[in-house]
Write an enzyme that holds these catalytic residues in place. Sequence first.
Site, PDB file in Angstrom:
ATOM      1  N   TYR A  36      -1.952  -0.553  10.997  1.00 37.23           N
ATOM      2  CA  TYR A  36      -2.047  -1.219   9.682  1.00 37.23           C
ATOM      3  C   TYR A  36      -0.833  -0.899   8.822  1.00 37.23           C
ATOM      4  CZ  TYR A  36      -3.302  -1.713   4.741  1.00 37.23           C
ATOM      5  OH  TYR A  36      -3.274  -2.016   3.399  1.00 37.23           O
ATOM      6  N   THR A  67       0.826  -1.211   0.000  1.00 32.36           N
ATOM      7  CA  THR A  67       0.000   0.000   0.000  1.00 32.36           C
ATOM      8  C   THR A  67       0.865   1.267   0.000  1.00 32.36           C
ATOM      9  OG1 THR A  67      -1.434   1.275   1.482  1.00 32.36           O
ATOM     10  CG2 THR A  67      -0.094  -0.370   2.525  1.00 32.36           C
ATOM     11  N   ASP A  68       0.269   2.375  -0.430  1.00 31.11           N
ATOM     12  CA  ASP A  68       0.975   3.660  -0.355  1.00 31.11           C
ATOM     13  C   ASP A  68       1.033   4.179   1.087  1.00 31.11           C
ATOM     14  OD1 ASP A  68      -1.731   4.318  -0.032  1.00 31.11           O
ATOM     15  OD2 ASP A  68      -1.732   5.907  -1.555  1.00 31.11           O
ATOM     16  N   GLU A  69       0.225   3.564   1.992  1.00 24.35           N
ATOM     17  CA  GLU A  69       0.151   4.086   3.362  1.00 24.35           C
ATOM     18  C   GLU A  69       1.467   3.907   4.118  1.00 24.35           C
ATOM     19  OE1 GLU A  69      -3.575   3.317   5.348  1.00 24.35           O
ATOM     20  OE2 GLU A  69      -4.615   3.096   3.447  1.00 24.35           O
ATOM     21  N   LYS A  96       2.192  -3.333   7.400  1.00 25.89           N
ATOM     22  CA  LYS A  96       2.481  -3.519   5.970  1.00 25.89           C
ATOM     23  C   LYS A  96       3.926  -3.099   5.672  1.00 25.89           C
ATOM     24  CE  LYS A  96       0.156  -4.668   3.010  1.00 25.89           C
ATOM     25  NZ  LYS A  96      -0.157  -6.021   2.448  1.00 25.89           N
TER      26      LYS A  96
HETATM   27  P1  NAD Z   1      -9.440  -7.603   2.242  1.00 29.18           P
HETATM   28  O1  NAD Z   1      -9.430  -7.367   3.705  1.00 29.18           O
HETATM   29  O2  NAD Z   1     -10.690  -7.353   1.461  1.00 29.18           O
HETATM   30  O3  NAD Z   1      -9.011  -9.117   1.936  1.00 29.18           O
HETATM   31  C1  NAD Z   1      -7.968  -9.760   2.604  1.00 29.18           C
HETATM   32  C2  NAD Z   1      -8.092 -11.255   2.354  1.00 29.18           C
HETATM   33  O4  NAD Z   1      -6.984 -11.907   3.001  1.00 29.18           O
HETATM   34  C3  NAD Z   1      -9.370 -11.866   2.936  1.00 29.18           C
HETATM   35  O5  NAD Z   1      -9.956 -12.733   1.992  1.00 29.18           O
HETATM   36  C4  NAD Z   1      -8.887 -12.627   4.158  1.00 29.18           C
HETATM   37  O6  NAD Z   1      -9.683 -13.763   4.462  1.00 29.18           O
HETATM   38  C5  NAD Z   1      -7.487 -13.020   3.730  1.00 29.18           C
HETATM   39  N1  NAD Z   1      -6.580 -13.265   4.872  1.00 29.18           N
HETATM   40  C6  NAD Z   1      -6.433 -12.494   5.979  1.00 29.18           C
HETATM   41  N2  NAD Z   1      -5.536 -13.051   6.808  1.00 29.18           N
HETATM   42  C7  NAD Z   1      -5.083 -14.183   6.196  1.00 29.18           C
HETATM   43  C8  NAD Z   1      -4.137 -15.178   6.539  1.00 29.18           C
HETATM   44  N3  NAD Z   1      -3.466 -15.135   7.693  1.00 29.18           N
HETATM   45  N4  NAD Z   1      -3.915 -16.188   5.676  1.00 29.18           N
HETATM   46  C9  NAD Z   1      -4.609 -16.267   4.517  1.00 29.18           C
HETATM   47  N5  NAD Z   1      -5.530 -15.364   4.147  1.00 29.18           N
HETATM   48  C10 NAD Z   1      -5.763 -14.325   4.965  1.00 29.18           C
HETATM   49  O7  NAD Z   1      -8.232  -6.740   1.682  1.00 29.18           O
HETATM   50  P2  NAD Z   1      -8.033  -6.075   0.248  1.00 29.18           P
HETATM   51  O8  NAD Z   1      -8.552  -4.703   0.275  1.00 29.18           O
HETATM   52  O9  NAD Z   1      -8.470  -7.020  -0.806  1.00 29.18           O
HETATM   53  O10 NAD Z   1      -6.430  -5.963   0.226  1.00 29.18           O
HETATM   54  C11 NAD Z   1      -5.625  -6.994  -0.347  1.00 29.18           C
HETATM   55  C12 NAD Z   1      -4.168  -6.584  -0.251  1.00 29.18           C
HETATM   56  O11 NAD Z   1      -3.961  -5.359  -0.952  1.00 29.18           O
HETATM   57  C13 NAD Z   1      -3.698  -6.339   1.185  1.00 29.18           C
HETATM   58  O12 NAD Z   1      -2.386  -6.841   1.302  1.00 29.18           O
HETATM   59  C14 NAD Z   1      -3.726  -4.828   1.325  1.00 29.18           C
HETATM   60  O13 NAD Z   1      -2.775  -4.386   2.261  1.00 29.18           O
HETATM   61  C15 NAD Z   1      -3.358  -4.408  -0.090  1.00 29.18           C
HETATM   62  N6  NAD Z   1      -3.857  -3.084  -0.510  1.00 29.18           N
HETATM   63  C16 NAD Z   1      -5.169  -2.762  -0.347  1.00 29.18           C
HETATM   64  C17 NAD Z   1      -5.628  -1.520  -0.812  1.00 29.18           C
HETATM   65  C18 NAD Z   1      -7.087  -1.126  -0.711  1.00 29.18           C
HETATM   66  O14 NAD Z   1      -7.423   0.014  -1.021  1.00 29.18           O
HETATM   67  N7  NAD Z   1      -7.992  -2.022  -0.317  1.00 29.18           N
HETATM   68  C19 NAD Z   1      -4.733  -0.635  -1.414  1.00 29.18           C
HETATM   69  C20 NAD Z   1      -3.382  -1.001  -1.553  1.00 29.18           C
HETATM   70  C21 NAD Z   1      -2.961  -2.244  -1.100  1.00 29.18           C
HETATM   71  P1  TYD Z   2     -10.845   3.699   4.282  1.00 31.96           P
HETATM   72  O1  TYD Z   2     -11.789   3.256   3.214  1.00 31.96           O
HETATM   73  O2  TYD Z   2     -10.976   3.089   5.642  1.00 31.96           O
HETATM   74  O3  TYD Z   2      -9.371   3.546   3.705  1.00 31.96           O
HETATM   75  P2  TYD Z   2      -7.945   4.064   4.308  1.00 31.96           P
HETATM   76  O4  TYD Z   2      -8.117   4.435   5.716  1.00 31.96           O
HETATM   77  O5  TYD Z   2      -7.074   2.862   4.125  1.00 31.96           O
HETATM   78  O6  TYD Z   2      -7.537   5.218   3.438  1.00 31.96           O
HETATM   79  O7  TYD Z   2     -11.016   5.259   4.471  1.00 31.96           O
HETATM   80  C1  TYD Z   2     -10.822   6.157   3.385  1.00 31.96           C
HETATM   81  C2  TYD Z   2     -10.898   7.559   3.945  1.00 31.96           C
HETATM   82  O8  TYD Z   2     -12.240   7.796   4.388  1.00 31.96           O
HETATM   83  C3  TYD Z   2     -10.023   7.763   5.159  1.00 31.96           C
HETATM   84  O9  TYD Z   2      -9.489   9.089   5.121  1.00 31.96           O
HETATM   85  C4  TYD Z   2     -10.975   7.617   6.334  1.00 31.96           C
HETATM   86  C5  TYD Z   2     -12.276   8.113   5.770  1.00 31.96           C
HETATM   87  N1  TYD Z   2     -13.515   7.493   6.302  1.00 31.96           N
HETATM   88  C6  TYD Z   2     -14.575   8.288   6.718  1.00 31.96           C
HETATM   89  O10 TYD Z   2     -14.504   9.547   6.685  1.00 31.96           O
HETATM   90  N2  TYD Z   2     -15.707   7.674   7.165  1.00 31.96           N
HETATM   91  C7  TYD Z   2     -15.824   6.318   7.239  1.00 31.96           C
HETATM   92  O11 TYD Z   2     -16.874   5.814   7.696  1.00 31.96           O
HETATM   93  C8  TYD Z   2     -14.717   5.500   6.797  1.00 31.96           C
HETATM   94  C9  TYD Z   2     -14.799   4.005   6.865  1.00 31.96           C
HETATM   95  C10 TYD Z   2     -13.589   6.151   6.324  1.00 31.96           C
END
Ligand code: NAD
Ligand code: TYD
Length: 355
Positions: A158, A132-134, A162
Amino acid sequence: MILVTGGAGFIGANFVLDWLATQQEPVVNVDKLTYAGNVENLASVHGDARHVFVQADIGDSAVMDVLLARHQPRAVINFAAESHVDRSIHGPEDFIQTNVVGTFRLLEAVRGYWSRLQGNAKSDFRFLHVSTDEVYGTLSPSDPAFTEENNYEPNSPYSASKAASDHLVRAWHHTYGLPVLTTNCSNNYGPLHFPEKLIPLVIVNALAGKPLPVYGDGMQVRDWLYVRDHCSAIRRVLEAGKLGDTYNVGGWNEQANIDIVKTVCALLDELRPRADGKGYAEQITYVADRPGHDRRYAIDARKLERELGWKPAETFDTGIRKTVQWYLDHPQWVANVQSGAYRDWVQKQYTATAE
Ligand code: NAD
Ligand code: TYD
């Protein structure tokens, strides 16, 4: 054969569905099925012989050893993680266990498997870590967007977990020569997004007549990318990325949270107007800010564009419209997620075992 972890979650499931729709190569999908894992996301590939689903934890070394030896993947793509910042604030333990310890154990299992490969199988093998960019921390309004050269300055449990996993991946390359690639992507949105995250939460709450919670002043900025564009970037990096390198992934779409919420409300006003004739924006409710809330993220994706020729296919306008429409078209998916019924799918659809 490729092995994907976390492929029942939001991005992983989109990746698996996209992969099976566009490639012939089979996928082993290893997912622990936490609250965020939903095999209903994979319903359309149930019965497809190219998709092998296994319920397992990436931190279970014995199971991962067996799966790697049995399926002999040419690549492992690690999506598995705890992914929600708010949950990490209230309970960081799972984040450390999966994102740090789990990634470490997975790296060790993969290193053991890879070290026994020979010839082209060994030199062509890839471990792609999805991050992630975070990890870069927060930006002020005048800062340039994150490049791959930015220091890691994670602020939430988080992002710290990561960042730790990214460092482990880097070290396994430098120390052991494991052929790794890392992608650092901005906020994703799209179908199958669990409604604890901002965009699906707003859609689902709006339709249910509930408040739309905006943290603090709502002026925090995120850089949004349609999930299938993230998937295409991962495929491209897997295909042509330089070993040991990291690639930032983003679509140059910075927006303040309040603008995102208003855009979603306006689309719902158009596509599913409220019965009382009022706008969904009336449901916006400012609530207490998230502790340690990062003010701004922004990705500079020029390396990926220049070196690997990747470009996103969706603009924010097209992607957010598709997303809102998807939620309107899938009320049962939403209902199952909200009631917890999605968890019964494992029993119904799969013999969920590693053996
Ligand atoms: P998500 O929470 O929707 O899915 C995570 C999946 O991993 C789930 O299916 C969960 O059951 C599985 N999981 C959790 N712990 C596990 C373990 N110990 N062993 C096997 N499986 C396990 O998350 P997402 O949004 O799909 O994110 C996927 C990846 O992308 C993550 O690594 C996250 O850090 C990264 N990412 C997410 C975003 C975003 O905006 N959602 C952006 C950049 C990077
Ligand atoms: P989120 O979807 O939780 O992603 P991340 O924290 O990884 O960026 O949140 C996106 C942005 O929205 C973040 O700045 C937090 C804000 N947010 C709200 O304002 N209200 C909400 O109910 C949630 C879940 C997030």
